[in-house]
Motif scaffolding. Structure first.
Motif: not given
Ligand code: GAR
Length: 199
Positions: A10-16, A169-171, A106-109, A85-90, A116-118
């Protein structure tokens, strides 16, 4: 420093946040590579940090097992001790998890085992919970079912939308996930049945 591979979609803010923490002098880990499964902003974040970024798309493979094996091969090239896995959606498959059993974080929001889930953020908001949060857990073969390592709470505010709640939550995730990665690479994890503890 302990090598980790970070995976994102995704946007990768957790990766950053992981890359930033890894750059701190006190950090015990380094991000050896970024693996993504689609074109996404996480690619630019990895590249801007000078990291190898590997794309492994499900659609480029005949089936999920073939994709899972390729994903494993790509990650294995960097010989990481841990995969994050930092926002990996598979969902990761049996070959991958067989190789990295107990070493995928894994981090879950949401506060697992709830929501659970997407769509964890939307599901929690629709349910009407007043407190939600973030969960960092080990990945097993289920959907967000692996042993919990750490959690942090986040209040739901009356005017919240899915977006405002998810951003709050992402903060929290951007603090908790790097903290947990630092802890597991230095101290390890002990599991007892379905429970896990950072040593
Ligand atoms: C985060 O909230 C992460 O927990 C979630 O995607 C977001 C990624 O944010 N992951 C899931 O929902 C996985 N099932 P980011 O792209 O800004 O890092």
């Amino acid at each position: 420093r302990v090598p980790i591979v970070a995976m994102a979609s995704g946007t990768g803010s957790l990766l950053a946040a992981l890359i930033e923490r890894a750059a701190a002098p006190s950090s015990s880990f380094r991000v050896a590579a970024v693996v993504i499964d689609r074109d996404c902003a996480a690619r630019e974040i990895g590249e801007a940090a000078g990291l190898p970024v590997v794309v492994c798309r499900l659609g480029d493979h005949p089936d999920r097992d073939a994709w899972d094996r390729q994903l494993l091969a790509e990650v294995d090239r960097f010989a990481p001790d841990w995969v994050v896995t930092a926002g990996f959606m598979k969902i990761l498959g049996p070959a991958f998890l067989g190789r990295f059993a107990g070493r995928v974080v894994n981090s879950h929001p949401a506060l697992l085992p709830a929501f659970p889930g997407a769509h964890g953020v939307a599901d929690a908001l629709a349910y009407g919970v007043k407190v939600t949060g973030t969960t960092v857990h080990l990945v097993d073969g289920g959907v967000d079912t692996g042993p919990i390592l750490a959690q942090a709470t986040v209040p739901v505010l009356p005017d919240d939308t899915v977006d405002t709640l998810h951003e709050r939550i992402k903060i929290s995730e951007r603090e908790l996930l790097p903290d947990v990665v630092e802890a597991v690479v230095t101290r390890g994890v002990v599991t007892d049945g379905r429970k896990a503890q950072i040593s």
